[in-house]
Design an enzyme around this catalytic site. Structure first.
Site, short mmCIF file in Angstrom:
data_model
loop_
_atom_site.label_atom_id
_atom_site.label_comp_id
_atom_site.label_asym_id
_atom_site.label_seq_id
_atom_site.Cartn_x
_atom_site.Cartn_y
_atom_site.Cartn_z
N ASN A 192 -28.39 9.74 10.20
CA ASN A 192 -29.47 11.22 10.90
C ASN A 192 -29.34 11.24 12.41
O ASN A 192 -29.43 9.77 13.06
CB ASN A 192 -29.84 11.46 9.67
CG ASN A 192 -31.78 10.93 9.55
OD1 ASN A 192 -31.69 9.99 10.44
ND2 ASN A 192 -31.45 10.69 8.35
N GLU A 195 -32.89 7.83 12.35
CA GLU A 195 -31.92 6.65 12.15
C GLU A 195 -31.66 7.04 13.13
O GLU A 195 -31.44 5.09 14.41
CB GLU A 195 -30.92 7.03 10.84
CG GLU A 195 -31.97 6.91 9.38
CD GLU A 195 -31.35 7.52 8.64
OE1 GLU A 195 -31.40 7.45 7.13
OE2 GLU A 195 -29.76 7.91 8.39
N ASP A 260 -25.43 11.99 1.28
CA ASP A 260 -24.52 11.86 0.21
C ASP A 260 -23.96 12.11 0.19
O ASP A 260 -22.69 12.00 -0.02
CB ASP A 260 -25.55 11.41 -0.60
CG ASP A 260 -26.99 10.28 -0.93
OD1 ASP A 260 -26.89 9.81 0.02
OD2 ASP A 260 -27.25 11.22 -2.06
#
Length: 311
Positions: A192, A195, A260
């Site tokens: 993301n 990150e 996920d």
């Protein structure tokens, strides 16, 4: 859009596994003991998080899934195994009495999360050790997914990446932490924005994001990079091109597990021989469905097919 053909595709998911436990209730008064709300718990529910949620999303598409992870012999581990078995996910666990299965307990008041309690263990207890069966499962798969939640399971991920590369497998990684060099020589990373910025520094505009993304691709010897950006959508970057995909969700209730879902769709679409742009497009649609739900959720297959017709 034509729905991809996932028939006879197989994906191995390797990574940190946890039990997501939910206590659901309502708040009607404040405690006389301290200025905190009293939650009257009505019921509990359990879901599989981390790599397990990735596997569940992949299985929803009809892809055969192998899940490799590390858990304990406790009640939480038993609940995880039961849920995965019910969803027809093949598991290969390194199980030990010396560790307690990782758990996240969320307390909700009328579907609003009030608190999260994490039950983590020693990372060293969860490190996946190489076993011949692991190589066999990788060899049988079209795509390998590494789901990293920094709980210890993938502490020796470079060994697993080398095995996967030797067997010429596509490698999809959901990364975490301050060191992306541990993911070197994989196919695609799906961080993301937070990150990504943690690795390359602050991003001020789209042009800077693409430039720093291409540099990271070169440094890590990747093929592509997909940066998820919440309400800003997603940006897909390769050595030659970049594509921005606008966010599709009109209402966002909970982003838990959305990453996920993105990883699961990217891996499944690549297994079905779609290109990176097509895979990112499907991932964007699926993620828009998941963020409308509360907690760790998988998308509904019929909802996904319907949404694909609209975009």
């Amino acid at each position: 859009m034509t729905f991809p053909n996932f028939l006879n595709k197989k994906i191995t998911v390797i990574g940190d596994l946890m039990l997501d436990e939910y206590w659901l209730g309502s708040v009607n008064r404040i405690s006389p003991e301290a200025p905190v709300p009293i939650v009257n718990i009505a019921n509990k529910s359990y879901k599989v998080g981390g790599a397990g949620n990735v596997a569940m999303n992949i299985a929803m598409l009809g892809v055969k899934v192998n899940l490799i992870s590390s858990i304990g012999t406790d009640e939480e581990g038993k609940i995880i195994k039961k849920i995965l078995k019910k969803n027809k996910i093949y598991t290969n666990f390194q199980i030990s009495k010396n560790k307690k299965t990782i758990k996240k307990l969320r307390i909700l008041n009328n579907n609003q999360q009030m608190m999260r309690l994490d039950f983590d263990g020693d990372k060293n207890d969860f490190i996946l050790k190489y076993k011949k069966k692991l190589s066999e499962l990788i060899k049988q798969s079209n795509v390998i997914v590494f789901s990293d939640y920094e709980k210890g399971c993938l502490s020796e991920i470079q060994k697993l990446i080398k095995i996967s590369n030797r067997l010429k497998k596509t490698i999809v990684i959901d990364p975490k932490g301050n060191d992306f060099y541990r993911y070197k020589n994989s196919t695609i990373l799906t961080p993301n924005l937070k990150e990504f910025e943690n690795i390359v520094g602050k991003i001020n505009n789209d042009r800077q994001l693409v430039s720093k993304g291409k540099n990271l691709i070169k440094e890590l010897n990747l093929t592509a990079l997909l940066v998820t950006r919440g309400s800003q959508g997603m940006t897909l970057i390769t050595n030659k091109d970049s594509f921005k995909l606008e966010a599709l969700a009109e209402e966002v209730y909970d982003v838990t597990g959305a990453g996920d879902t993105v990883v699961a769709l990217i891996a499944s679409c690549l297994a079905a021989n779609l290109n990176f742009y097509q895979a990112a497009n499907y991932a964007n649609i699926a993620a828009s469905l998941v963020v409308k739900k509360i907690g760790t959720e998988i998308f509904d297959l019929n909802e996904l097919k319907k949404a694909m017709k609209l975009h």
